[in-house]
Design a protein around this motif. Sequence first.
Motif, PDB file in Angstrom:
ATOM      1  N   UNK A  36       6.518  25.011 -64.091  1.00  0.00           N
ATOM      2  CA  UNK A  36       5.246  24.362 -63.247  1.00  0.00           C
ATOM      3  C   UNK A  36       5.653  23.753 -62.019  1.00  0.00           C
TER       4      UNK A  36
ATOM      5  N   UNK B  24       7.837  24.342 -59.692  1.00  0.00           N
ATOM      6  CA  UNK B  24       8.078  25.374 -58.839  1.00  0.00           C
ATOM      7  C   UNK B  24       6.975  26.021 -58.270  1.00  0.00           C
ATOM      8  N   UNK B  25       5.920  26.092 -59.151  1.00  0.00           N
ATOM      9  CA  UNK B  25       4.824  26.870 -58.859  1.00  0.00           C
ATOM     10  C   UNK B  25       3.813  25.892 -57.980  1.00  0.00           C
TER      11      UNK B  25
ATOM     12  N   UNK C 199       5.537  25.558 -54.546  1.00  0.00           N
ATOM     13  CA  UNK C 199       5.096  26.777 -53.822  1.00  0.00           C
ATOM     14  C   UNK C 199       3.817  26.916 -53.146  1.00  0.00           C
TER      15      UNK C 199
END
Lengths: 268, 236
Positions: free
Chosen positions: A8, A10-11, A14
């Motif tokens: 989560x 990293x998402x 990003x």
Amino acid sequence: MAVNKNSNGYTFFFAIAMVVVVGAILAITSVSLKERQQQNDADKKRMDILGAIKVESTRQNAADLFSQFVVERISVDYSGNLVEQASGKIDPNDKQDPFNIDVKKDYRSSIKGIVKTSGKNPEELENRLANADVNYPVFKCVKNDTTLYVCPMVGTGLWGPIWGYVALEEDFQTIYGAKFDHKTETPGLGAEIKEDFFTVKFEGKELNLEDPKTMFSVLKGGAVTNEHSVDGITGGTITSKGVDEMLNRTLPVYVKYFTNANDQRAER
Amino acid sequence: MSTEVKEVEKAVEKKSEPLFSKKNRKLLSDPLNDSNPITVQVLGICSALAITVQLQQAVIMSLSVLFVMIGGNVIVSLLRNAIPDRIRIIVQLVVIAALVIIVNEVLKAFLPDISEKLSVFVGLIITNCIIMGRLEAFALGNKPGPSFLDAIGNAMGYAWILLAVSIVREIFGSGAISFPGMGQVKFFDPDWSGWMANGGFYENNNLMILPPMALVVVGVIIWIQRARNTKLIEEN
């Protein structure tokens, strides 16, 4: 260190980074091109005004022809009182200059809401329009020694905004020419309001000064027209109604100003 | 509009392949014929029908799609190892949308008249399935080089159909051809020569201007293409 691409954290990271980068790029593009776009819009406006008095122009010569034919730029308020008068060169940064009044923006930000919410009640509509802080620009033109007044207006079609420029003759009653345009009307149907076969019908027609509620009508298909009305676009009923609404909401404002100006002239 | 991308390319994962190897050349040439995005995959039909009234519009539209396609494919390909799987569609969409907005702004600033004529269709490049399809099917699994070629190939495949349709429609609909920056060149002008003096031999056909005729022209192109290229004919 391997990053877990599907976590989560990293998402989120990003997504946020992407939005910031894309936002920045778009902002830079928009700001750097703004001046040119405004210049283009202003040229288009000049071409439309010239079109209403039947002077052909291109983007290249619009500015020259405009200064040649348009002798005075006037703005009036809803009761028809003069607010601003200007002539000569246009300063694009002068918000007071009637040329720089963005009628489309005014319509979008205040008038459209008023028309939508009180469309059924003419008195309320009248009251709220009178109280809206909006000025209306008029362009006084001289062509072949006759004086013409170009009145800009904005309304709503089926899919989006429509706008127009109506040129009145010196008697403030006869229509000399008209030019309409739209953003997203259906090609072949409502979009036809910008075509010559429609606008040419306005030429020589008269405003019905006795009845300020329906000064000029755009009638539905095939109806008998008189000197105060034109035939609408077949298959473009809602767009035609939009033109009708726009004319009857905006023209009375200008007529009030013209009557005021006439009275003052008579007194002198 | 069909959103299905029928062929999903297998990832080309060989190292140090020359950019113009046989396989890569195929990326360029395939979309022109065997896997043409419009006539074979039947994608992006919407814009193809709407803006092919004039050659000039078709050229600008094709260039816009070319730009968005190359940009999108290369950017997504560069980011392919960083994009989280769960939001990959959104990421692709944002990349395309950003590129389309840039195209739209540039057109508004430098080609205001054409931008007006193309109106909503430039914005609608975002929903052009060809672009989304290429990003999802190719760029996510391939290196930037091949993705770049794939983008050019597909944009060209889109472009040549657009140009062909618009030439037919403009000649028979308006009796003219409009070249970008040069204005219209009239073909069927009654005053053009003596033998055309009595009204000419061709009346402009308004039906050609209307969108249904674009569909017919595309249909004819598909017909000719399948007649010549028999491997495209599907068996029952």
